[in-house]
Design an enzyme around this catalytic site. Structure first.
Site, PDB file in Angstrom:
ATOM      1  N   LYS A  83       0.941  -1.268   0.065  1.00 55.39           N
ATOM      2  CA  LYS A  83       0.292  -0.436   0.060  1.00 55.39           C
ATOM      3  C   LYS A  83       0.930   0.885  -0.010  1.00 55.39           C
ATOM      4  O   LYS A  83       0.580   2.528  -0.750  1.00 55.39           O
ATOM      5  CB  LYS A  83      -0.920  -0.086   1.159  1.00 55.39           C
ATOM      6  CG  LYS A  83      -0.717  -0.016   2.513  1.00 55.39           C
ATOM      7  CD  LYS A  83      -1.259   0.113   3.856  1.00 55.39           C
ATOM      8  CE  LYS A  83      -0.852   0.398   5.070  1.00 55.39           C
ATOM      9  NZ  LYS A  83      -1.747   0.571   5.753  1.00 55.39           N
ATOM     10  N   ASP A  84       1.935   1.532   1.203  1.00 54.35           N
ATOM     11  CA  ASP A  84       3.007   2.290   0.075  1.00 54.35           C
ATOM     12  C   ASP A  84       3.485   2.306  -1.027  1.00 54.35           C
ATOM     13  O   ASP A  84       4.266   4.039  -1.065  1.00 54.35           O
ATOM     14  CB  ASP A  84       4.380   1.822   1.109  1.00 54.35           C
ATOM     15  CG  ASP A  84       3.768   2.757   2.470  1.00 54.35           C
ATOM     16  OD1 ASP A  84       2.031   2.188   3.254  1.00 54.35           O
ATOM     17  OD2 ASP A  84       4.925   1.529   3.604  1.00 54.35           O
ATOM     18  N   THR A 128      -6.237   8.398  12.919  1.00 50.74           N
ATOM     19  CA  THR A 128      -5.945   8.285  11.531  1.00 50.74           C
ATOM     20  C   THR A 128      -5.043   9.106  11.331  1.00 50.74           C
ATOM     21  O   THR A 128      -5.302  10.708  10.931  1.00 50.74           O
ATOM     22  CB  THR A 128      -7.310   7.888  11.077  1.00 50.74           C
ATOM     23  OG1 THR A 128      -6.629   6.701  10.113  1.00 50.74           O
ATOM     24  CG2 THR A 128      -8.419   9.060  10.403  1.00 50.74           C
ATOM     25  N   SER A 130      -4.752   8.531   7.790  1.00 52.17           N
ATOM     26  CA  SER A 130      -4.844   7.776   6.020  1.00 52.17           C
ATOM     27  C   SER A 130      -6.382   9.233   6.189  1.00 52.17           C
ATOM     28  O   SER A 130      -7.262   9.443   6.624  1.00 52.17           O
ATOM     29  CB  SER A 130      -5.658   6.166   6.202  1.00 52.17           C
ATOM     30  OG  SER A 130      -6.302   6.829   5.151  1.00 52.17           O
ATOM     31  N   ARG A 132      -7.983   8.590   3.034  1.00 57.57           N
ATOM     32  CA  ARG A 132      -9.338   7.618   3.447  1.00 57.57           C
ATOM     33  C   ARG A 132      -9.510   7.150   4.506  1.00 57.57           C
ATOM     34  O   ARG A 132     -11.207   6.886   3.887  1.00 57.57           O
ATOM     35  CB  ARG A 132      -8.280   6.131   2.438  1.00 57.57           C
ATOM     36  CG  ARG A 132      -9.068   5.064   2.312  1.00 57.57           C
ATOM     37  CD  ARG A 132      -8.229   3.893   1.506  1.00 57.57           C
ATOM     38  NE  ARG A 132      -7.326   3.522   2.830  1.00 57.57           N
ATOM     39  CZ  ARG A 132      -8.223   2.871   3.399  1.00 57.57           C
ATOM     40  NH1 ARG A 132      -9.250   2.665   3.852  1.00 57.57           N
ATOM     41  NH2 ARG A 132      -7.294   2.380   5.375  1.00 57.57           N
ATOM     42  N   ARG A 133      -9.272   6.252   5.203  1.00 56.09           N
ATOM     43  CA  ARG A 133     -10.439   5.979   6.272  1.00 56.09           C
ATOM     44  C   ARG A 133     -10.647   7.385   6.899  1.00 56.09           C
ATOM     45  O   ARG A 133     -11.860   7.261   7.228  1.00 56.09           O
ATOM     46  CB  ARG A 133      -9.029   5.943   7.568  1.00 56.09           C
ATOM     47  CG  ARG A 133      -9.067   4.232   7.803  1.00 56.09           C
ATOM     48  CD  ARG A 133      -7.817   4.059   8.346  1.00 56.09           C
ATOM     49  NE  ARG A 133      -6.795   2.598   7.804  1.00 56.09           N
ATOM     50  CZ  ARG A 133      -5.697   3.324   7.956  1.00 56.09           C
ATOM     51  NH1 ARG A 133      -5.031   3.639   8.507  1.00 56.09           N
ATOM     52  NH2 ARG A 133      -4.790   1.587   7.751  1.00 56.09           N
ATOM     53  N   ARG A 150       0.301   9.922  13.798  1.00 53.95           N
ATOM     54  CA  ARG A 150       1.154   9.856  13.175  1.00 53.95           C
ATOM     55  C   ARG A 150       2.004   8.561  14.183  1.00 53.95           C
ATOM     56  O   ARG A 150       1.641   9.083  15.497  1.00 53.95           O
ATOM     57  CB  ARG A 150       1.786  10.667  12.982  1.00 53.95           C
ATOM     58  CG  ARG A 150       1.589  11.719  11.752  1.00 53.95           C
ATOM     59  CD  ARG A 150       1.583  11.094  10.120  1.00 53.95           C
ATOM     60  NE  ARG A 150       2.583  10.179  10.403  1.00 53.95           N
ATOM     61  CZ  ARG A 150       4.212  10.824   9.655  1.00 53.95           C
ATOM     62  NH1 ARG A 150       4.578  11.788   9.641  1.00 53.95           N
ATOM     63  NH2 ARG A 150       5.215   9.763   9.830  1.00 53.95           N
ATOM     64  N   GLY A 151       2.803   8.205  13.479  1.00 47.76           N
ATOM     65  CA  GLY A 151       4.313   7.419  13.992  1.00 47.76           C
ATOM     66  C   GLY A 151       3.703   5.841  14.116  1.00 47.76           C
ATOM     67  O   GLY A 151       2.661   5.527  13.515  1.00 47.76           O
ATOM     68  N   THR A 155       3.487   3.489  19.086  1.00 45.73           N
ATOM     69  CA  THR A 155       3.130   4.780  19.124  1.00 45.73           C
ATOM     70  C   THR A 155       1.847   5.194  19.122  1.00 45.73           C
ATOM     71  O   THR A 155       0.923   5.844  19.822  1.00 45.73           O
ATOM     72  CB  THR A 155       4.265   5.515  18.831  1.00 45.73           C
ATOM     73  OG1 THR A 155       5.476   5.485  18.582  1.00 45.73           O
ATOM     74  CG2 THR A 155       3.152   7.529  18.761  1.00 45.73           C
ATOM     75  N   ARG A 156       1.057   5.021  18.438  1.00 45.60           N
ATOM     76  CA  ARG A 156      -0.573   4.921  18.274  1.00 45.60           C
ATOM     77  C   ARG A 156      -0.937   4.634  19.526  1.00 45.60           C
ATOM     78  O   ARG A 156      -2.306   4.978  19.738  1.00 45.60           O
ATOM     79  CB  ARG A 156      -0.679   4.809  16.531  1.00 45.60           C
ATOM     80  CG  ARG A 156      -0.310   5.386  15.204  1.00 45.60           C
ATOM     81  CD  ARG A 156      -0.960   4.904  14.148  1.00 45.60           C
ATOM     82  NE  ARG A 156       0.227   5.579  12.993  1.00 45.60           N
ATOM     83  CZ  ARG A 156       0.180   5.455  11.486  1.00 45.60           C
ATOM     84  NH1 ARG A 156      -0.971   5.407  11.488  1.00 45.60           N
ATOM     85  NH2 ARG A 156       0.960   5.379  10.959  1.00 45.60           N
ATOM     86  N   CYS A 243      -1.589  10.110  -2.009  1.00 46.21           N
ATOM     87  CA  CYS A 243      -2.327  10.222  -0.776  1.00 46.21           C
ATOM     88  C   CYS A 243      -2.947  11.727  -0.410  1.00 46.21           C
ATOM     89  O   CYS A 243      -3.225  11.093   0.609  1.00 46.21           O
ATOM     90  CB  CYS A 243      -1.139  10.018   0.329  1.00 46.21           C
ATOM     91  SG  CYS A 243       0.110   8.402   0.598  1.00 46.21           S
TER      92      CYS A 243
END
Length: 311
Positions: A83-84, A128, A130, A132-133, A150-151, A155-156, A243
């Site tokens: 996905k990246d 999030t 993203s 998209r999300r 982020r992270g 971390t999240r 993105c």
């Protein structure tokens, strides 16, 4: 086998290294006499920790330096989350294998340890990273307070546990690979939230002209996953999005006919006020045509007007 060793390039996060280890182990099982090492490459996406990635180019930030290391022959192959990857593979490189996909769904994790997206309290703070999300959450639940996050995975989760958020949304595949699937309170159905293109799949990128490495990697390719993700990536390639714009697609083999794929796709405004969805069904052996067909369906409904990100 003439090659004396093989260097696998990876990002340094726990999830990236876990995915690199999956690839290393599978290669080692087939080539027990070949020394295999993992080399960590720090990417732009790893260095940008306090700003949205879309401000710095978005898609590709987690793979650029790995691709540069490949072209410079510092590594022999690179392991990515599919996905990246950008829709176009750079000249001189090759998407040599796509491993069998882990669960592609998004996952909801809450501070309370229970709940669903539909049952979150009004005004709940949802984290999030993203677009998209975020767009799909806003379309589904405009009352939610969507906040950037982020992270790395740890971390999240820590930020959630510390009370910065009431819930967060992550890819289920990453949590499974890290042994954290017990944190998942809802495996969000794909008809509620369409996953990212390629989500859940590990990709191996190589130099196109390195016949030896390509021959070593080829047996790791999983044809059904490759066909499904080829359809998703063809959809993205036709739309030309990255993105900056909320775009999603997910393909899977039809349960009632294993020779055919169903491909669902989505493009939206970032604020979720306009969201276009469609699906197409076609032969498993023609994934590129299927991806283009779905893109054309959404273009006919106005998708191109959404490709300029909201200010």
């Amino acid at each position: 086998m003439r090659r004396s060793s093989l260097i696998i390039g990876s990002r340094g996060s726990a999830l990236a290294l876990r995915q690199a280890e999956i690839v290393r182990a599978r290669l080692a099982a087939r080539n027990p006499q070949l020394p295999l090492t993992v080399k960590i490459i720090k990417t732009s996406g790893d260095r940008i920790t306090d700003h949205p990635l879309t401000a710095f180019g978005g898609k590709g930030l987690f793979i650029k330096e790995l691709e540069e290391a490949l072209l410079a022959r510092e590594i022999d192959l690179a392991v990515h989350s599919l996905k990246d990857m950008t829709a176009e593979v750079p000249a001189g490189l090759r998407l040599a294998a796509v491993l069998e996909r882990e669960d592609p769904r998004d996952a909801l994790i809450t501070r309370t340890g229970h709940g669903t997206v539909l049952a979150l309290p009004e005004g709940a703070r949802v984290g999030t990273s993203s677009v998209r999300r975020a767009a799909q959450l806003r379309a589904l639940r405009p009352d939610l307070d969507i906040r950037p996050l982020r992270g790395n995975v740890d971390t999240r989760l820590r930020k959630l546990d510390e009370g910065h958020y009431d819930a967060i949304v992550l890819a289920a595949a990453g949590l499974v690979r890290l042994g954290l699937e017990h944190r998942i309170v809802e495996w969000i159905p794909t008809d509620v939230m369409i996953p990212a293109i390629g989500q859940g799949a590990i990709a191996i990128e190589t130099r196109a002209d390195d016949e030896e490495v390509n021959a070593l990697v080829a047996p790791l390719d999983h044809p059904p996953t490759r066909s499904a993700t080829d359809a998703e990536r063809a959809f993205l390639r036709r739309l030309g999005g990255g993105c900056h714009v909320p775009i999603a697609a997910h393909a899977e083999i039809l349960a009632e006919d294993p020779t055919r794929l169903i491909l669902r796709g989505m493009i939206a405004r970032a604020d979720g006020t306009l969201l276009l969805k469609a699906h197409v069904i076609g032969p498993l052996v023609e994934p590129l045509a299927l991806g283009q067909q779905l893109a054309e369906h959404l273009i006919a409904r106005g998708a191109l007007a959404l490709l300029t990100p909201d200010p």
